[in-house]
Design an enzyme around this catalytic site. Structure first.
Site, PDB file in Angstrom:
ATOM      1  N   LYS A 122      56.317 -22.292 -38.107  1.00  0.00           N
ATOM      2  CA  LYS A 122      55.075 -23.655 -38.157  1.00  0.00           C
ATOM      3  C   LYS A 122      55.343 -24.046 -39.801  1.00  0.00           C
ATOM      4  O   LYS A 122      54.937 -23.462 -40.081  1.00  0.00           O
ATOM      5  CB  LYS A 122      54.015 -23.671 -37.150  1.00  0.00           C
ATOM      6  N   ASP A 162      58.777 -32.288 -36.152  1.00  0.00           N
ATOM      7  CA  ASP A 162      57.423 -32.272 -34.618  1.00  0.00           C
ATOM      8  C   ASP A 162      56.204 -33.418 -35.330  1.00  0.00           C
ATOM      9  O   ASP A 162      57.156 -34.665 -35.552  1.00  0.00           O
ATOM     10  CB  ASP A 162      56.341 -30.654 -34.658  1.00  0.00           C
TER      11      ASP A 162
HETATM   12  N1  GLU Z   1      58.118 -29.088 -32.720  1.00  0.00           N
HETATM   13  C1  GLU Z   1      58.561 -28.599 -31.565  1.00  0.00           C
HETATM   14  C2  GLU Z   1      58.657 -27.015 -31.129  1.00  0.00           C
HETATM   15  O1  GLU Z   1      56.817 -27.686 -30.605  1.00  0.00           O
HETATM   16  C3  GLU Z   1      60.362 -28.436 -31.877  1.00  0.00           C
HETATM   17  C4  GLU Z   1      60.481 -26.846 -32.566  1.00  0.00           C
HETATM   18  C5  GLU Z   1      61.969 -26.340 -33.311  1.00  0.00           C
HETATM   19  O2  GLU Z   1      63.221 -27.324 -32.382  1.00  0.00           O
HETATM   20  O3  GLU Z   1      62.646 -25.992 -33.899  1.00  0.00           O
HETATM   21  O4  GLU Z   1      58.413 -26.548 -30.243  1.00  0.00           O
END
Ligand code: GLU
Length: 449
Positions: A122, A162
Site C-alpha cells: 500500500k 484508493d
Molecule cells: N485500494 C483497493 C483496495 O483496498 C484496490 C487495490 C488494488 O486494486 O490494487 O483493495
C-alpha cells in the site's frame, strides 16, 4: 501471542491503526498456530507483521500560484510470498506510516483470498486533492512518481487507486512512469479503458461487495430484494455499491462524505445516482448538494468529534460502510442493531472498530469484514494485470462473471475455514484464517527470506 502484540506496540507506539489490524488477525489465528507447530518455530507472526520494505520519500510540488509545498510519500511493500506487491495508493491528509502499514497488512490477506497471484502493499501521501486544480494534482502526481518509479514495476509492485486516487491520478502517474522508464507496461491498475484498463474495474469493489452480501443473505434463504440499506461514502466504492443494490431490487436511503450525510427516505434511483456520480466525479462537489437538488432528502452535517454517526441511526435491514476506517464504533453498532439491521458488509477497509465487530458477532449478524467483502476491487486489478500481460482485453460480461465467481469463492472459503475451526458463520475468523494459511505456507516454502 500477547507478547508479540506487546512488542509491536512498544516498537511503534503511535501506529494505532496498524496495531488494531494486527490484533484483529492475531485474535483469530491462534488455533491455526496450535494446529501447525512449525508456524511458531519459524516465527511466522513476527515475520508477517514486519514489512519486507518501507519506502518514505519527499514529494515537493508547486501550486498554481507558484507556492512550493512538500508532502510525504509512502510505499509499504508488506509481503511478496504470493506475487508482486499489489495494493492502492491513498492521497489523504490523514495518511501516515501507521495507516499505510494497516492497509498493507490487510491487503496481504485480502489478496490471498482472491486466489490470484498477488502479494500485498500500500502507498500514498498526506497530500489532499480536495480543492486542488487538475494542474496541481498533475504536478503532485508527477513529483510522486519521480521517486516511486524506481521501486515499482509490472513484476515487482503494482499500485492502484484508493481514497483520493482515481482514474485522473492513475493517468498522471502512469504518464510519468512511462516517460521515466520508457516502457508501456501494466505497472498500475485502474487505468482508463482506452489505454490498458479493464472493463468492470471501476465497478468492481462496489459490485463485489454487493455480490458478497447477496451470498451471505442466501445462507439464510434471503435476497436483497426489497431490503432497505444504509450506505456511507459517495466515492467510487459507494457509487457502485448503490448501483448494484438498486439493480438487485434493494432500496438505498443514505450516502455521505467527510462533511455529512444525506437521508432520502424515498430511496435513490438511477437518476439520483447519476447525479451523485456527476457531482463527485466531474464537478468534485459536496454531498450536501444532493439535498438542494432533491428536496425530499435531508442533509445532516456530521461533526467528526461526535460520539456516534447519525447515518447509522435509521431503520434498515442492511448496512454497507463504504467510506473509511473506524466509521462504525460501538455506539453506531448498537444503533444498527436497535434499528433492525441484519447484515453489515464492508466496502471500506476496516470501517468497524473492534468493539463494533464484537457487537455484530455477539448478535449473530451477517457480518463481513472488508478484507473479504471488498476484495473484488483488487481481484479485478489482478484480472487487469492478466489482460495487460496478454495484451488483450476481455469483454464486460467475462470480467463481471469472473468477479462474481471470485466473490462466491471467497465467501465459501471464509465459511469453510470458519467451520473447520469450529466457529461456524464467523466471516472474520474465516477470512483471517484462510488468508493467513495460504500466505504462511508460501512463506515457509520459500525459506527464511
Ligand atoms: N485500494 C483497493 C483496495 O483496498 C484496490 C487495490 C488494488 O486494486 O490494487 O483493495
Amino acid at each position: 501471542m500477547d507478547q508479540i502484540v506487546k512488542h509491536i506496540i512498544e516498537k511503534d507506539p503511535e501506529q494505532r491503526a496498524f496495531h488494531q489490524a494486527v490484533q484483529e488477525v492475531m485474535a483469530t489465528v491462534e488455533p491455526v498456530l496450535d494446529r501447525n507447530l512449525e508456524y511458531r518455530k519459524q516465527a511466522i507472526l513476527e515475520r508477517i507483521t514486519e514489512p519486507e520494505r518501507v519506502i518514505i520519500f519527499r514529494v515537493p510540488w508547486m501550486d498554481d500560484e507558484g507556492q512550493v509545498h512538500v508532502n510525504r510519500g509512502f510505499r509499504v511493500e508488506m509481503n511478496s510470498a504470493l506475487g508482486p506487491y499489489k495494493g492502492g495508493l491513498r492521497f489523504h491528509p490523514s495518511v501516515n506510516l501507521g495507516i499505510m502499514k494497516f492497509l498493507a497488512f490487510e491487503q496481504v490477506f485480502k489478496n490471498s483470498l482472491t486466489t490470484l497471484a498477488m502479494g500485498g502493499g500500500k502507498g500514498g501521501s498526506d497530500f489532499d486533492p480536495k480543492g486542488k486544480s487538475d494542474t496541481e494534482v498533475m504536478h503532485f502526481c508527477q513529483s510522486f512518481m519521480t521517486e516511486l518509479y524506481r521501486h515499482i514495476g509490472p513484476d515487482t509492485d503494482v499500485p492502484a487507486g484508493d481514497i483520493g486516487v482515481g482514474a485522473r491520478e492513475i493517468g498522471f502517474l502512469f504518464g510519468m512512469y512511462k516517460r521515466l522508464k520508457n516502457e508501456f507496461t501494466g505497472v498500475l491498475t485502474g487505468k482508463s479503458l482506452n489505454w490498458g484498463g479493464s472493463l468492470i474495474r471501476p465497478e468492481a469493489t462496489g459490485y463485489g461487495a454487493v455480490y458478497f452480501a447477496a451470498e451471505m443473505l442466501a445462507t439464510r434463504s434471503a435476497t436483497l430484494e426489497g431490503k432497505t440499506c444504509l450506505v456511507s461514502g459517495s466515492g467510487n466504492v459507494a457509487q457502485f455499491t448503490v448501483e448494484k443494490i438498486l439493480e438487485l431490487g434493494g432500496k438505498v436511503i443514505t450516502m455521505s462524505d467527510s462533511s455529512g450525510y444525506i437521508l432520502d427516505e424515498q430511496g435513490l434511483d438511477a437518476d439520483k445516482l447519476a447525479f451523485v456520480k456527476h457531482l463527485k466525479n466531474v464537478r468534485r462537489g459536496r454531498i450536501l448538494e444532493y439535498a438542494r437538488q432533491y428536496r425530499d432528502a435531508v442533509y445532516t452535517p456530521v461533526d467528526p468529534g461526535l460520539k456516534h454517526n447519525p447515518l447509522w441511526d435509521h431503520k434498515a435491514d442492511c448496512a454497507m460502510p463504504c467510506a473509511t476506517e473506524n466509521e462504525i464504533n460501538s455506539q453506531d453498532a448498537a444503533n444498527l442493531i436497535k434499528n433492525g439491521v441484519q447484515l453489515v458488509c464492508e466496502g471500506a477497509n476496516m470501517p468497524s472498530t473492534p468493539e463494533a465487530i464484537d457487537i455484530f458477532l455477539d448478535h449473530k449478524l451477517l457480518y463481513a469484514p472488508g478484507k473479504a467483502a471488498n476484495a473484488g476491487g483488487v481481484a479485478v486489478s489482478g484480472l487487469e494485470m492478466a489482460q495487460n500481460s496478454m495484451r488483450l482485453s476481455w469483454p464486460r460480461q467475462e470480467v463481471d462473471n469472473r468477479l462474481k465467481q471470485i466473490m462466491k469463492s471467497i465467501h465459501k472459503t471464509c465459511l469453510d475455514a470458519a467451520e473447520d475451526y469450529g466457529v461456524r458463520g464467523n466471516y472474520v475468523a474465516g477470512a483471517n484464517i484462510a488468508g493467513f494459511v495460504k500466505v504462511v505456507n508460501a512463506m515457509l516454502d520459500q525459506g527464511l527470506v
